[in-house]
Design a protein around this motif. Sequence first.
Motif, PDB file in Angstrom:
ATOM      1  N   LYS A  89       2.034   1.725  -3.900  1.00  0.00           N
ATOM      2  CA  LYS A  89       1.422   2.319  -4.407  1.00  0.00           C
ATOM      3  C   LYS A  89       1.300   3.663  -4.031  1.00  0.00           C
ATOM      4  CE  LYS A  89      -1.066  -1.894  -5.386  1.00  0.00           C
ATOM      5  NZ  LYS A  89      -2.561  -2.465  -5.778  1.00  0.00           N
ATOM      6  N   GLU A  90       0.944   4.264  -2.664  1.00  0.00           N
ATOM      7  CA  GLU A  90       0.782   5.730  -2.795  1.00  0.00           C
ATOM      8  C   GLU A  90       1.766   6.596  -2.900  1.00  0.00           C
ATOM      9  OE1 GLU A  90      -0.459   5.876   2.287  1.00  0.00           O
ATOM     10  OE2 GLU A  90      -1.955   5.208   1.612  1.00  0.00           O
ATOM     11  N   GLU A  91       2.794   6.252  -2.432  1.00  0.00           N
ATOM     12  CA  GLU A  91       4.695   6.941  -3.143  1.00  0.00           C
ATOM     13  C   GLU A  91       4.481   7.031  -4.674  1.00  0.00           C
ATOM     14  OE1 GLU A  91       7.754   4.699  -1.914  1.00  0.00           O
ATOM     15  OE2 GLU A  91       6.856   5.951  -0.002  1.00  0.00           O
ATOM     16  N   SER A  92       4.356   5.664  -6.187  1.00  0.00           N
ATOM     17  CA  SER A  92       4.196   5.887  -7.490  1.00  0.00           C
ATOM     18  C   SER A  92       2.689   7.085  -7.096  1.00  0.00           C
ATOM     19  CB  SER A  92       3.586   4.423  -7.206  1.00  0.00           C
ATOM     20  OG  SER A  92       3.561   4.738  -8.623  1.00  0.00           O
ATOM     21  N   PHE A  93       1.499   6.933  -7.111  1.00  0.00           N
ATOM     22  CA  PHE A  93       0.211   7.870  -7.439  1.00  0.00           C
ATOM     23  C   PHE A  93       0.847   9.841  -7.074  1.00  0.00           C
ATOM     24  CE2 PHE A  93      -3.041   9.684  -5.968  1.00  0.00           C
ATOM     25  CZ  PHE A  93      -4.137  10.333  -7.151  1.00  0.00           C
ATOM     26  N   LYS A  94       1.637   9.328  -5.644  1.00  0.00           N
ATOM     27  CA  LYS A  94       2.009  10.512  -5.478  1.00  0.00           C
ATOM     28  C   LYS A  94       3.212  11.307  -6.697  1.00  0.00           C
ATOM     29  CE  LYS A  94       2.178  10.789  -0.914  1.00  0.00           C
ATOM     30  NZ  LYS A  94       2.252  10.887   0.519  1.00  0.00           N
TER      31      LYS A  94
ATOM     32  N   LYS B 166       0.727  -1.053   0.610  1.00  0.00           N
ATOM     33  CA  LYS B 166       0.509  -0.353  -0.214  1.00  0.00           C
ATOM     34  C   LYS B 166       0.531   1.512   0.355  1.00  0.00           C
ATOM     35  CE  LYS B 166      -3.603   2.563   2.446  1.00  0.00           C
ATOM     36  NZ  LYS B 166      -4.483   2.076   3.422  1.00  0.00           N
ATOM     37  N   LYS B 167       1.680   1.571   0.587  1.00  0.00           N
ATOM     38  CA  LYS B 167       2.905   1.882   0.703  1.00  0.00           C
ATOM     39  C   LYS B 167       3.513   2.437  -0.560  1.00  0.00           C
ATOM     40  CE  LYS B 167       6.720   4.132   3.242  1.00  0.00           C
ATOM     41  NZ  LYS B 167       7.694   3.612   5.016  1.00  0.00           N
TER      42      LYS B 167
ATOM     43  N   GLN C 103       1.640  12.378 -10.121  1.00  0.00           N
ATOM     44  CA  GLN C 103       0.807  13.583  -9.768  1.00  0.00           C
ATOM     45  C   GLN C 103       1.711  15.344 -10.045  1.00  0.00           C
ATOM     46  OE1 GLN C 103      -2.981  13.740 -10.046  1.00  0.00           O
ATOM     47  NE2 GLN C 103      -2.953  11.219 -10.039  1.00  0.00           N
TER      48      GLN C 103
END
Length: 103
Positions: free
Chosen positions: A39-44, A36-37, A47
């Motif tokens: 995926k969040e870093e990848s999404f940031k 999950k961490k 963006q």
Amino acid sequence: MSKINSLIKCKYCGFFSANSENCKNCGALISFKKEKKLKEESFKKQQIELAKIELENPGLAIRLIRHPFFIYQIAGWILHSVFLIISAVGAFLAWFIAMVAAG
């Protein structure tokens, strides 16, 4: 205090690993928190890249306004002003129609 052993089944090979972020059999990531961490870093990062692209590639009117040749600058200001006036008229019409519909 004793550590609680948590067995996590690898979704790729089916091997159970205890207290590990990676599968001991195939090496795949099995920790849900770590996944999950990541995926969040990848999404940031995605963006941020999109925001950089938008800042580096302005619209036609802005590019014309920044052009060194003054005739293009004038055309850019005219185009920018026309867009602004059309947007203002559209906003006024939307407000007016909403007020008329509200009674």
